[in-house]
Design an enzyme around this catalytic site. Structure first.
Site, mmCIF file in Angstrom:
data_model
loop_
_atom_site.group_PDB
_atom_site.id
_atom_site.type_symbol
_atom_site.label_atom_id
_atom_site.label_comp_id
_atom_site.label_asym_id
_atom_site.label_seq_id
_atom_site.Cartn_x
_atom_site.Cartn_y
_atom_site.Cartn_z
ATOM 1 N N HIS A 1 0.865 -1.186 0.000
ATOM 2 C CA HIS A 1 0.000 0.000 0.000
ATOM 3 C C HIS A 1 0.898 1.231 0.000
ATOM 4 O O HIS A 1 1.590 1.498 0.975
ATOM 5 C CB HIS A 1 -0.930 0.001 1.217
ATOM 6 C CG HIS A 1 -1.900 -1.136 1.214
ATOM 7 N ND1 HIS A 1 -3.129 -1.057 0.591
ATOM 8 C CD2 HIS A 1 -1.814 -2.383 1.719
ATOM 9 C CE1 HIS A 1 -3.764 -2.224 0.736
ATOM 10 N NE2 HIS A 1 -2.989 -3.044 1.416
ATOM 11 N N ASN A 4 -5.530 -6.591 9.407
ATOM 12 C CA ASN A 4 -6.562 -7.313 8.671
ATOM 13 C C ASN A 4 -5.905 -8.118 7.550
ATOM 14 O O ASN A 4 -5.304 -7.504 6.665
ATOM 15 C CB ASN A 4 -7.551 -6.292 8.092
ATOM 16 C CG ASN A 4 -8.592 -6.909 7.177
ATOM 17 O OD1 ASN A 4 -8.557 -8.085 6.866
ATOM 18 N ND2 ASN A 4 -9.514 -6.084 6.719
ATOM 19 N N ASP A 29 1.982 -6.852 2.485
ATOM 20 C CA ASP A 29 0.817 -6.058 2.911
ATOM 21 C C ASP A 29 1.271 -4.837 3.705
ATOM 22 O O ASP A 29 0.626 -4.455 4.693
ATOM 23 C CB ASP A 29 -0.194 -6.890 3.707
ATOM 24 C CG ASP A 29 -1.584 -6.245 3.714
ATOM 25 O OD1 ASP A 29 -1.773 -5.215 3.018
ATOM 26 O OD2 ASP A 29 -2.475 -6.760 4.407
ATOM 27 N N HIS A 63 0.288 3.747 8.284
ATOM 28 C CA HIS A 63 -0.750 4.604 8.862
ATOM 29 C C HIS A 63 -0.065 5.685 9.690
ATOM 30 O O HIS A 63 0.923 5.413 10.356
ATOM 31 C CB HIS A 63 -1.680 3.803 9.776
ATOM 32 C CG HIS A 63 -2.569 2.847 9.039
ATOM 33 N ND1 HIS A 63 -3.608 3.274 8.232
ATOM 34 C CD2 HIS A 63 -2.561 1.495 8.957
ATOM 35 C CE1 HIS A 63 -4.215 2.204 7.709
ATOM 36 N NE2 HIS A 63 -3.597 1.116 8.127
#
Ligand code: DOR
Ligand code: ZN
Ligand code: ZN
Length: 428
Positions: free
Chosen positions: A58, A276, A303, A307
């Protein structure tokens, strides 16, 4: 054209050899190679691997540049030994059009630290209602071949079926985030003993397994290819093993954190462990390691989910899900797979470079360390031991579950098409 001689590296953990890079290409692999006018990197028996490829990153740009950008994320990737990453589509706006995937692709080209291959959304806005313009994204400059609504599950079986049928036409793949939404409403952590004791909403293994079972059957039915993101349970392993034994065209990934951490850590209520799919049990961890070793699980994918601290330094229930992973992935794999004797370095190269490039149909990466191949390489000091210090991360975010933990191994050099992006453990 610049030349580099990597002298005395254990290529894929095997024989000690020299590797001469000329321009963008590996010119020679052998012993006693002449340096001539080349820059010499003394490898001193370090491990030389093909540049790592992450099928699941991400990067957050566009829209959440406060947590990561394509530039900071590709820097983090280079530090972790990666030369290519696939960028997930859950950005703002969502990467569900040719315009957005081309924007991400162009930013990647400009970064220079690591190649970026955008992943396209399966459905418009990740809403799960209407197929996105898969063909236009594939035909764009970004040449998208992997599609995913990751962060969300494509839970409508008809939409999933159509997506599988659609991508089949151009050899694409749908990467499913397997999470049955109704079974995970209000879920905060793995459903089990610990969730019962803590009184936190449980996330049952069946929420993941039921979607995987459905999707391998759908893939078989339409004769298409499906990839399962971040397997986290022993039951998921069993289903994928069964599907492969039937000849279903399924591939699967596991994250480093699911190879190491368990839901026992949630007792700390530290949201750095909130992710998750959630951290599961020791039994699941052991099943995942075994499956990665025997090839049931094809690849390790990070993954990497950056954040900002305000989304993580808060009470458990309010915290965002996800952890950064690019800069610690290889160390966790070394600890959980190599030092346990489950995998050798050639196996690591297969699962972190060759196979992800094949699944994502990415050319120029995941190639053997041999003459004539693109010089995408990473040099690893496997003897290194050190505590993880997020202050030293190249990522814009610091949400690592490994802060202060001792992990083995360190990437000292990364080369992207012959150019050093990391030298002596620091960004070049
Ligand atoms: O923990 C996660 N974080 N899992 C996902 O599927 C999405 C990701 C994110 O985007 O933060
Ligand atoms: Zn996911
Ligand atoms: Zn993800």
């Amino acid at each position: 054209m610049s030349k580099t001689l990597i002298r005395g590296a254990k290529v894929l953990g095997g024989e000690v050899q020299d590797v001469l890079i000329d321009g963008e290409t590996i010119a020679q692999v052998g012993t006693g190679l002449e340096a001539g006018d080349a820059t010499v990197v003394e490898a001193g028996g370090k491990i030389l691997l093909p540049g790592l490829v992450d099928l699941h990153t991400h990067l957050r740009e566009p829209g959440r540049e406060d947590s990561e950008t394509v530039l900071t994320g590709t820097r983090a990737a280079a530090c972790g030994g990666y030369t290519a990453v696939f960028a997930m589509a859950n950005t703002f706006p969502v990467a569900d059009t040719a315009g957005v995937v081309e924007q991400v692709w162009r930013l990647g080209q400009e970064s220079g630290y690591c190649d970026v291959q955008p992943i396209g959304a399966v459905t418009v806005g990740l809403e799960g209602k209407q197929l996105a313009e898969l063909g236009a994204m594939h035909d764009s400059a970004a040449g998208v071949k992997v599609f995913s609504d990751d962060g969300k599950c494509v839970d409508d079986a008809v939409i999933m079926r159509r997506a599988l049928e659609y991508v089949k036409a151009f050899g694409g793949v749908v990467a499913q985030h397997a999470q049955e939404p109704r079974l995970t409403e209000g879920a905060q952590m793995n459903e089990g003993v610990v969730s019962a004791e803590l009184g936190l909403g449980g996330w049952p293994a069946v929420a993941e397994e039921s979607i995987i079972a459905r999707d391998v059957l759908l893939a078989e039915h339409v004769g298409s290819r499906v990839h399962i993101c971040h397997l986290s349970t022993a039951g998921s392993v069993e289903i994928v093993r069964w599907a492969k034994s039937r000849g279903i065209d399924v591939t699967a990934e596991v994250t480093p954190h699911h190879l190491l951490l368990t839901d026992e850590l949630v007792r700390s209520y530290n949201p750095v462990y909130k992710v998750n799919p959630p951290l599961r049990t020791e039994k699941d961890v052991m099943a995942l390691r075994e499956a990665l070793a025997d090839g049931t699980i094809d690849i390790v994918a990070t993954d990497h989910a950056p954040h900002p601290h305000e989304d993580k330094d808060c009470e458990w229930a309010a915290a965002a899900m996800g952890m950064v992973g690019l800069e610690t992935a290889l160390s966790v794999v070394q600890q959980t797979m190599v030092e346990t004797g489950l995998l050798d370095w050639a196996g690591v190269a297969e699962r972190m470079s060759y196979a992800p490039a094949v699944i994502g149909r990415l050319e120029g990466h995941g190639r053997p360390v041999s003459a004539g191949e693109p010089a995408n390489l990473t040099l690893v000091d496997a003897a290194y031991r050190g505590q993880v210090d997020p202050a030293g991360f190249a990522s814009r975010s610091r949400n690592t579950p490994y802060q202060g933990r001792e992990l083995p191994g360190r990437v000292t050099h990364t080369f992207l098409r012959g150019r050093a992006t990391v030298v002596d453990g620091k960004l070049a």
